[in-house]
Design a protein around this motif. Sequence first.
Motif, short mmCIF file in Angstrom:
data_model
loop_
_atom_site.label_atom_id
_atom_site.label_comp_id
_atom_site.label_asym_id
_atom_site.label_seq_id
_atom_site.Cartn_x
_atom_site.Cartn_y
_atom_site.Cartn_z
N ARG A 73 -12.02 -10.13 2.14
CA ARG A 73 -12.12 -10.45 0.69
C ARG A 73 -12.60 -11.63 0.34
NH1 ARG A 73 -5.99 -12.91 0.48
NH2 ARG A 73 -5.86 -13.68 2.42
N THR A 74 -13.24 -12.45 0.91
CA THR A 74 -13.94 -13.92 0.75
C THR A 74 -15.41 -13.44 0.46
OG1 THR A 74 -14.52 -14.43 3.03
CG2 THR A 74 -12.36 -15.11 2.29
N THR A 75 -15.76 -12.36 0.86
CA THR A 75 -17.27 -12.07 0.62
C THR A 75 -17.82 -12.25 -0.76
OG1 THR A 75 -17.26 -10.21 2.38
CG2 THR A 75 -19.30 -10.39 0.96
N PHE A 76 -16.96 -11.77 -1.76
CA PHE A 76 -17.51 -11.69 -3.19
C PHE A 76 -16.72 -12.89 -4.09
CE2 PHE A 76 -18.80 -7.27 -2.64
CZ PHE A 76 -20.14 -7.55 -3.15
N LEU A 77 -16.11 -13.75 -3.33
CA LEU A 77 -15.47 -14.88 -3.86
C LEU A 77 -16.31 -15.68 -4.82
CD1 LEU A 77 -12.46 -16.04 -4.07
CD2 LEU A 77 -12.98 -17.49 -2.03
N SER A 78 -17.33 -16.08 -4.42
CA SER A 78 -18.24 -17.02 -5.09
C SER A 78 -18.62 -16.50 -6.42
CB SER A 78 -19.37 -17.63 -4.37
OG SER A 78 -20.16 -16.55 -3.96
N GLU A 79 -18.79 -15.15 -6.37
CA GLU A 79 -19.44 -14.35 -7.59
C GLU A 79 -18.07 -14.20 -8.40
OE1 GLU A 79 -21.67 -10.84 -7.26
OE2 GLU A 79 -22.49 -11.51 -5.17
N ALA B 198 -15.31 -18.28 -14.71
CA ALA B 198 -15.81 -19.37 -15.62
C ALA B 198 -16.14 -18.60 -16.94
CB ALA B 198 -16.82 -19.94 -15.19
N LYS B 199 -16.41 -17.26 -17.02
CA LYS B 199 -16.97 -16.62 -18.15
C LYS B 199 -15.92 -15.87 -18.86
CE LYS B 199 -21.73 -16.51 -16.59
NZ LYS B 199 -22.08 -17.56 -17.83
N GLY B 200 -14.49 -15.95 -18.30
CA GLY B 200 -13.36 -15.38 -18.78
C GLY B 200 -13.03 -14.00 -18.20
N VAL B 201 -13.63 -13.69 -16.79
CA VAL B 201 -13.11 -12.35 -16.27
C VAL B 201 -12.18 -12.56 -15.09
CG1 VAL B 201 -14.31 -10.42 -15.32
CG2 VAL B 201 -15.59 -11.70 -16.94
N ILE B 202 -11.24 -11.71 -15.26
CA ILE B 202 -10.32 -11.77 -13.88
C ILE B 202 -10.98 -11.03 -13.04
CG2 ILE B 202 -7.66 -10.93 -13.12
CD1 ILE B 202 -7.05 -10.79 -16.37
N SER B 203 -10.51 -11.40 -11.45
CA SER B 203 -11.17 -10.60 -10.36
C SER B 203 -10.21 -10.27 -9.51
CB SER B 203 -12.25 -11.37 -9.63
OG SER B 203 -13.36 -11.34 -10.66
N LEU B 204 -10.20 -8.97 -8.82
CA LEU B 204 -9.20 -8.84 -7.65
C LEU B 204 -10.18 -8.57 -6.46
CD1 LEU B 204 -6.25 -8.30 -6.80
CD2 LEU B 204 -6.66 -5.76 -7.38
N LEU B 205 -10.04 -9.36 -5.35
CA LEU B 205 -10.67 -9.15 -4.31
C LEU B 205 -9.55 -8.75 -3.07
CD1 LEU B 205 -11.73 -11.85 -5.68
CD2 LEU B 205 -13.50 -11.55 -4.41
N ILE B 206 -9.74 -7.43 -2.46
CA ILE B 206 -8.90 -6.98 -1.57
C ILE B 206 -9.58 -6.97 -0.29
CG2 ILE B 206 -7.55 -5.56 -3.44
CD1 ILE B 206 -8.38 -3.26 -1.78
N ASP B 207 -8.81 -7.12 0.89
CA ASP B 207 -9.28 -6.51 2.45
C ASP B 207 -9.12 -5.14 2.55
OD1 ASP B 207 -10.00 -9.17 3.22
OD2 ASP B 207 -8.14 -9.60 4.27
N ALA B 208 -10.16 -4.45 3.13
CA ALA B 208 -9.95 -3.21 3.37
C ALA B 208 -9.02 -2.87 4.47
CB ALA B 208 -11.22 -2.69 3.87
N PRO B 209 -8.25 -1.69 4.75
CA PRO B 209 -7.53 -1.49 5.92
C PRO B 209 -7.93 -1.91 7.22
CG PRO B 209 -7.48 0.23 4.32
CD PRO B 209 -8.35 -0.72 3.86
N SER C 252 0.84 -1.28 0.03
CA SER C 252 0.04 -0.01 -0.06
C SER C 252 0.89 1.12 0.03
CB SER C 252 -0.82 0.22 1.03
OG SER C 252 -1.38 1.44 1.40
N PRO C 253 0.49 2.27 -0.87
CA PRO C 253 1.33 3.27 -0.92
C PRO C 253 1.40 4.28 0.50
CG PRO C 253 0.04 3.12 -2.89
CD PRO C 253 -0.12 2.13 -1.83
N LEU C 254 0.30 3.71 1.42
CA LEU C 254 0.06 4.55 2.66
C LEU C 254 0.52 3.54 3.98
CD1 LEU C 254 -3.26 6.34 2.04
CD2 LEU C 254 -1.09 7.06 1.70
N GLY C 255 1.21 2.57 3.47
CA GLY C 255 1.89 1.61 4.54
C GLY C 255 1.22 0.25 4.60
N GLY C 256 2.18 -0.64 4.61
CA GLY C 256 1.65 -2.06 4.96
C GLY C 256 1.32 -2.87 3.67
N ARG C 257 0.82 -4.03 3.66
CA ARG C 257 0.48 -4.89 2.63
C ARG C 257 -0.98 -4.86 2.51
NH1 ARG C 257 5.14 -6.76 0.24
NH2 ARG C 257 3.54 -7.85 -1.05
N VAL C 258 -1.22 -5.07 1.28
CA VAL C 258 -2.93 -5.31 0.98
C VAL C 258 -3.05 -6.77 0.52
CG1 VAL C 258 -4.90 -4.50 -0.43
CG2 VAL C 258 -2.94 -3.12 -0.25
#
Length: 285
Positions: free
Chosen positions: A65-71, A77-88, A32-38
């Motif tokens: 970050r697991t909340t939207f994991l199933s979505e 499966a339809k060819g879309v990359i996803s990035l799911l992060i944990d809020a600070p 994170s530009p503001l400190g720590g890891r994401v």
Amino acid sequence: MFEYDRSLPLGFEESSSVKKDGYSIRDVSYLSPLGGRVPAYLIVPNIEAQTLPAVIFMHPGQGNRTTFLSEAEVLAAKGVISLLIDAPSMRNPLPQDLSQEQKLALLVEEVVDVQKYIQTVVDLRRGIDLLSTLENADINRLAYVGHSLGATWGGVLAGIEERIKAYVLMAGFSSVSEWHRTSEHPLASLIRHHLSSERFDQFISTLESLDAVHYIKNASPASLFFQFAQDDLFVSKEQAERFYDVASSPKEIAWYETDHLFTNCSAAYQERTQWILRELETLKK
């Protein structure tokens, strides 16, 4: 406020990877530009020789970050990359040996830490930088899905980040400062009771500049899809309608007979998934 040096090293690390049928779930992190890891999950379809659209997910305050994991897996499966992060706010769990009073005090301090809200937006922008380094990611076909906390700060992101072309904002606050000032919800009352008048006024004064209404009006040309719950104990009908009314076009709104967390609301899930896929396909043309 939300600016950072994009030339800073990403510090990308992958701790593990799980292969599924047609895609991989990678447990990753970046600086994170503001400190720590994401901490994040990066879900990548096993499709070669073409670039793929991507979606960034931001969970509600009650999630991670697991909340939207199933979505995200359905989209993979339809060819879309996803990035799911944990809020600070999710990166440092509370110690287990605290009293109830100590836990409540720490909760209040977490909620009024405005710097973490700013960091949420910056870390999302940095996530776009990460996606842009992937050889198979089409950075010109990028969408965002945020719920509650994710929708509130997604509304801010929409006004300052030109690289995202489509936003789904679920049960977000148009003015989180107004909620803290006027809501009778127990959490809002707890915060007002816990803070001195001087500190509360300072908190509200700082928070007002981050209200999504100041930013969502500048989201164009990005497309917006607002999803709201009829039985929402946090977001009032007035807050929801203001969020939509102030937003730039093109925009859509839908209401669902569910609660703030969209519990068992398959219609909302189906409609946002269809909307995202349609928007990403439109960007391909």
